[in-house]
Design a protein around this motif. Structure first.
Motif, short mmCIF file in Angstrom:
data_model
loop_
_atom_site.label_atom_id
_atom_site.label_comp_id
_atom_site.label_asym_id
_atom_site.label_seq_id
_atom_site.Cartn_x
_atom_site.Cartn_y
_atom_site.Cartn_z
N ARG A 456 -36.00 27.21 -18.14
CA ARG A 456 -36.41 27.47 -19.44
C ARG A 456 -36.04 26.30 -20.35
O ARG A 456 -35.27 25.46 -20.57
N ILE A 457 -37.38 26.02 -20.87
CA ILE A 457 -37.59 24.64 -21.38
C ILE A 457 -38.12 25.10 -22.97
O ILE A 457 -39.07 25.54 -22.94
N GLU A 460 -40.62 21.86 -27.81
CA GLU A 460 -40.44 20.46 -28.08
C GLU A 460 -40.16 19.38 -26.79
O GLU A 460 -40.02 18.11 -27.07
N HIS A 461 -39.59 20.00 -25.75
CA HIS A 461 -39.02 19.16 -24.57
C HIS A 461 -40.09 19.30 -23.53
O HIS A 461 -39.96 18.70 -22.47
N TYR A 462 -41.33 19.93 -23.69
CA TYR A 462 -42.27 20.13 -22.88
C TYR A 462 -42.69 18.82 -22.22
O TYR A 462 -42.83 18.75 -20.89
N PRO A 493 -44.16 30.97 -22.45
CA PRO A 493 -44.41 29.74 -22.33
C PRO A 493 -43.01 28.73 -22.21
O PRO A 493 -43.26 27.79 -21.65
N GLU A 494 -42.02 29.64 -22.47
CA GLU A 494 -40.62 28.49 -22.05
C GLU A 494 -40.20 28.74 -20.66
O GLU A 494 -39.02 28.28 -20.62
N ARG A 495 -41.02 29.60 -20.05
CA ARG A 495 -40.42 30.01 -18.72
C ARG A 495 -41.26 28.97 -17.49
O ARG A 495 -42.53 29.14 -17.69
N PHE A 496 -40.60 28.33 -16.52
CA PHE A 496 -41.18 27.72 -15.73
C PHE A 496 -40.61 27.91 -14.33
O PHE A 496 -39.62 28.07 -14.32
N ALA A 528 -30.91 18.75 -17.31
CA ALA A 528 -30.29 18.49 -18.84
C ALA A 528 -31.55 19.15 -19.82
O ALA A 528 -31.07 19.25 -21.05
N LEU A 529 -32.79 19.19 -19.30
CA LEU A 529 -33.63 19.96 -20.29
C LEU A 529 -33.84 21.39 -20.37
O LEU A 529 -34.46 22.02 -21.25
N HIS A 530 -33.21 22.11 -19.21
CA HIS A 530 -32.92 23.41 -19.10
C HIS A 530 -32.10 24.16 -20.29
O HIS A 530 -30.95 23.46 -20.42
N GLN A 531 -32.55 25.18 -20.88
CA GLN A 531 -31.90 25.77 -21.92
C GLN A 531 -30.94 26.94 -21.62
O GLN A 531 -31.62 27.52 -20.51
#
Length: 558
Positions: A456-457, A460-462, A493-496, A528-531
Motif C-alpha cells: 500500500r503506497i 505522494e510516494h508513487y 490506486p494505493e494498492r500494488f 519502507a514506502l509501504h504504509q
C-alpha cells in the motif's frame, strides 16, 4: 585495494597499498601465485614453440593463425559450462582433474613430436585438447581468489595475477624461442619445450593437493543440475548491467587486438625474416610491457578512471597495429610492442577486476566463465578473420583493417562504463526468518511457483516507489525469477501487487540464499514506502496440475 564509493562519478582508489603486493603476504595466495607463474612460463614457452613449429610445417598464414583459434575456441564453447561446474562441484578437485588433463595432453604432443609424427593438423588437434583443459580450468582458478584474500584486496590480487601471467609472457616466449633455436631440428626443440610444459603442471597440482579449502558460499540445498546452473548464469548476465558492460568492452577489445597475436609470427618470419628467437623476442616484448603495466596499474588507477585507462590503451593499440603493418625496423617494433603490452594488461586487468567485483560468490565462476568465453571468443573469431584476410590479401592490409575497426567502434563502446559508481556489497544476507513450509503433498521440485506481494503506497510516494520497485525487478530476475511484474489496482490506486514466478519451489529457496546485502538494501527501501503497521502481505502459490481421471478397466472376457 579498497575503493571510495561516492554516489556518482568514476570509482577511484582511496587507501590501497602503494606497491599493490599486499596479497603476497598471505601464504596460500603466495603459493598459488608462484605455482601459477611457473606453469604460465611453461605455457608461454609452448605457445611460442608450437606456433613456430607450425611456421616450419606450413607456410599458410591461415593455418598459423588457427593456432590462436585452437587456443581460444574451447573457451568460446565451454566457458559457461566451465563456470557452471565450478559453481556446483568442489573447485579443488575440479582443478586437480583439469590440471592432470593438461599435463596428459601436452605430454602426448611432446612424445609425438619427439618421434617425428607431428603434422599441422596433429599440432592443431592436440593444442585444441590442451586448451579444452585450460578452458574448463580457468573459471574455477580465478573464482578461488575471493577464497584466498579479503574482498578489498581483490583488485590487487587480480593485478598480481596479471603480473604473473605477464612475467611468464615476458620470459616464456624468449625462453621458448631460445630453446627451439638451441637444437638443430625445430621439432626436437619444440618437443623439449612441450615436455617442460607438461612438467610445469605438476607444480600447480602439488599446491592444490595440499590446499585445505573452506568455501565462501555453501548452499544447504541440493546442487543445481548443470543445465539449470547454466541457465541461471545466463539469466544473471542478462539482468546485470555492470557485468554486461564489461563483457561488451572485453569482446570488442579482444576481437580487434587478436590481429596482433594471430599475425605476429607472420610478421616475424615473412616480413622481418626473423627466426624462432626473433619471434620469441617480439612476443616477449609484449610480455615485458604487460609485466610493467601489471605492477604499475595500482598507481595508475589512483590517477585515472577505468574508462580513461581503457580508452587510452585502445588508441595506443591502433598505433601498434599500424606499426606492425608498415614499419620494417625490428628495434622500433620492439619498443612499440613493449608499450602495447602495458596497454594490453592495463585494459584486461581492469576488465577482470570489474567482473569480479560485479557479482556475488554464488555465481562467481559462471560470471568469470562468461568473461573468459567472451574474451577468447573475440580472440578466436578475430584470429580467423584477420588470418583469412591476410591469406587472401596481405598482412599489412589485415592489420590496417583491424586498426580501423578499433577506431570506429571506440565511440560506441565508450558508452558502456566500467567501475563507475559505488561497489555493491555482495556479502550474503541472512534474514534469520525461516522459509515458508510446503504442503504435505507438495514436492520441492513442483512448480512453477508464483510469489505475490501486496503493498500500500501513498500517492505522494508513487514516483519513488516506481523507481525502487523496478530496481528490485533486477534483483528478482538475477536471483532466479523467470517472470516479474508490478500491478496497480484499477479501483484502489494505493494498492500494488508485485508478482514473480520461479521454476520450482526449490528455485525459490535458492533465491532466498542468494540475497546479498546490496539486494536487501533495495528490498528495505521498497518496504519502507509501504504504509501500515503490518508488513506487506506475501502469498506463495504452486501451479495446480490437471488431474486426469483413471482410464476405465476393460471388462473381463466371459
Amino acid at each position: 585495494m579498497p575503493f571510495e564509493t561516492p554516489n556518482t562519478g568514476p570509482l577511484t582508489p582511496s587507501s590501497e597499498s602503494p606497491s599493490g603486493f599486499a596479497p603476497l603476504q598471505i601464504p596460500l595466495f603466495r603459493d598459488r601465485w608462484v605455482a601459477s607463474t611457473i606453469s604460465s612460463i611453461g605455457t608461454w614457452m609452448q605457445d611460442t614453440a608450437g606456433t613456430w613449429l607450425m611456421t616450419v610445417l606450413t607456410h599458410s598464414p591461415l593455418l598459423i593463425a588457427l593456432m590462436q583459434t585452437a587456443a581460444s575456441l574451447p573457451v568460446l564453447f565451454l566457458g559457461l559450462l566451465a563456470g557452471a561446474t565450478a559453481d556446483i562441484f568442489d573447485r579443488r578437485k575440479l582443478l586437480i582433474f583439469w590440471q592432470a588433463w593438461m599435463l596428459g595432453s601436452v605430454g602426448i604432443l611432446a612424445l609425438l613430436t619427439f618421434l617425428g609424427y607431428v603434422s599441422p593438423w596433429t599440432l592443431l588437434s592436440l593444442t585444441f585438447l590442451l586448451n579444452i583443459g585450460s578452458a574448463m580450468n580457468n573459471p574455477a582458478w580465478q573464482a578461488i581468489i575471493p577464497e584466498l584474500v579479503p574482498r578489498d584486496l581483490i583488485p590487487d590480487s587480480v593485478s598480481l595475477n596479471s603480473a604473473s601471467n605477464n612475467l611468464a609472457r615476458a620470459v616464456g616466449p624468449a625462453l621458448g624461442g631460445l630453446m627451439v633455436a638451441a637444437f638443430k631440428r625445430t621439432d626436437t626443440g619444440a618437443a623439449s619445450v612441450f615436455l617442460l610444459n607438461a612438467i610445469s603442471f605438476a607444480a600447480v597440482i602439488w599446491v592444490l593437493v595440499n590446499w585445505k579449502r573452506i568455501p565462501l558460499f555453501k548452499s544447504t540445498l541440493p546442487s543445481e543440475r548443470i543445465a539449470a546452473s547454466i541457465r541461471s548464469g545466463l539469466r544473471y548476465v542478462r539482468y546485470a548491467p555492470d557485468l554486461r558492460a564489461s563483457l561488451v568492452r572485453t569482446f570488442t577489445f579482444a576481437f580487434f587486438l587478436s590481429a596482433v597475436w594471430a599475425l605476429l609470427a607472420v610478421v616475424a618470419s615473412h616480413v622481418l625474416h626473423q627466426g624462432a628467437l626473433g619471434y620469441g623476442i617480439l612476443n616477449g616484448s609484449l610480455g615485458l610491457g604487460a609485466l610493467a603495466g601489471a605492477t604499475a596499474l595500482p598507481r595508475v588507477r589512483r590517477g585515472f578512471s577505468a574508462d580513461r585507462i581503457i580508452a587510452a590503451a585502445t588508441l595506443y593499440n591502433v598505433v601498434t597495429l599500424l606499426v606492425l603493418a608498415y614499419v620494417r625496423s625490428p628495434a622500433l617494433i620492439i619498443v612499440t610492442l613493449v608499450v602495447s603490452g602495458f596497454a594490453w594488461t592495463s585494459t584486461l586487468s581492469t576488465l577482470n577486476t570489474s567482473v569480479q567485483l560485479a557479482v556475488p560468490a554464488w555465481v562467481q565462476a559462471r560470471a568469470l566463465g562468461t568473461y573468459l568465453m567472451t574474451f577468447q571468443g573475440g580472440m578466436a573469431l578475430g584470429s580467423v578473420l584477420w588470418g583469412a584476410l591476410a591469406d587472401r590479401t596481405s598482412t599489412p592490409l589485415s592489420l590496417t583493417v583491424a586498426a580501423c575497426g578499433l577506431v570506429v567502434t571506440l565511440p560506441f563502446v565508450s558508452r558502456f562504463h566500467i567501475l563507475q559508481g559505488p561497489i555493491p556489497d555482495h556479502t550474503p544476507f541472512h534474514s534469520g526468518r525461516p522459509a515458508p513450509q510446503l504442503l504435505a503433498d507438495a514436492e520441492p521440485t513442483d512448480g512453477p511457483v508464483r510469489i505475490s506481494i501486496e503493498y500500500r503506497i501513498r500517492p505522494e510516494h508513487y514516483a519513488e516507489f516506481n523507481r525502487t520497485i523496478h530496481q528490485l525487478r533486477g534483483v528478482r530476475l538475477r536471483d532466479g525469477a523467470i517472470r516479474w511484474g508490478i500491478y496497480r489496482d484499477a479501483i484502489d490506486p494505493e494498492r500494488f501487487n508485485e508478482t514473480f514466478l520461479m521454476e520450482s519451489w526449490l528455485d525459490y529457496l535458492r533465491s532466498r540464499e542468494r540475497i546479498t546485502a546490496a539486494d536487501e538494501a533495495i528490498r528495505a527501501r521498497v518496504r519502507a514506502l509501504h504504509q501500515g503497521n503490518e508488513p506487506p502481505a506475501v502469498s506463495y502459490q504452486i501451479y495446480a496440475k490437471e488431474i486426469t481421471a483413471p482410464s476405465a478397466q476393460p471388462a473381463e472376457a466371459l
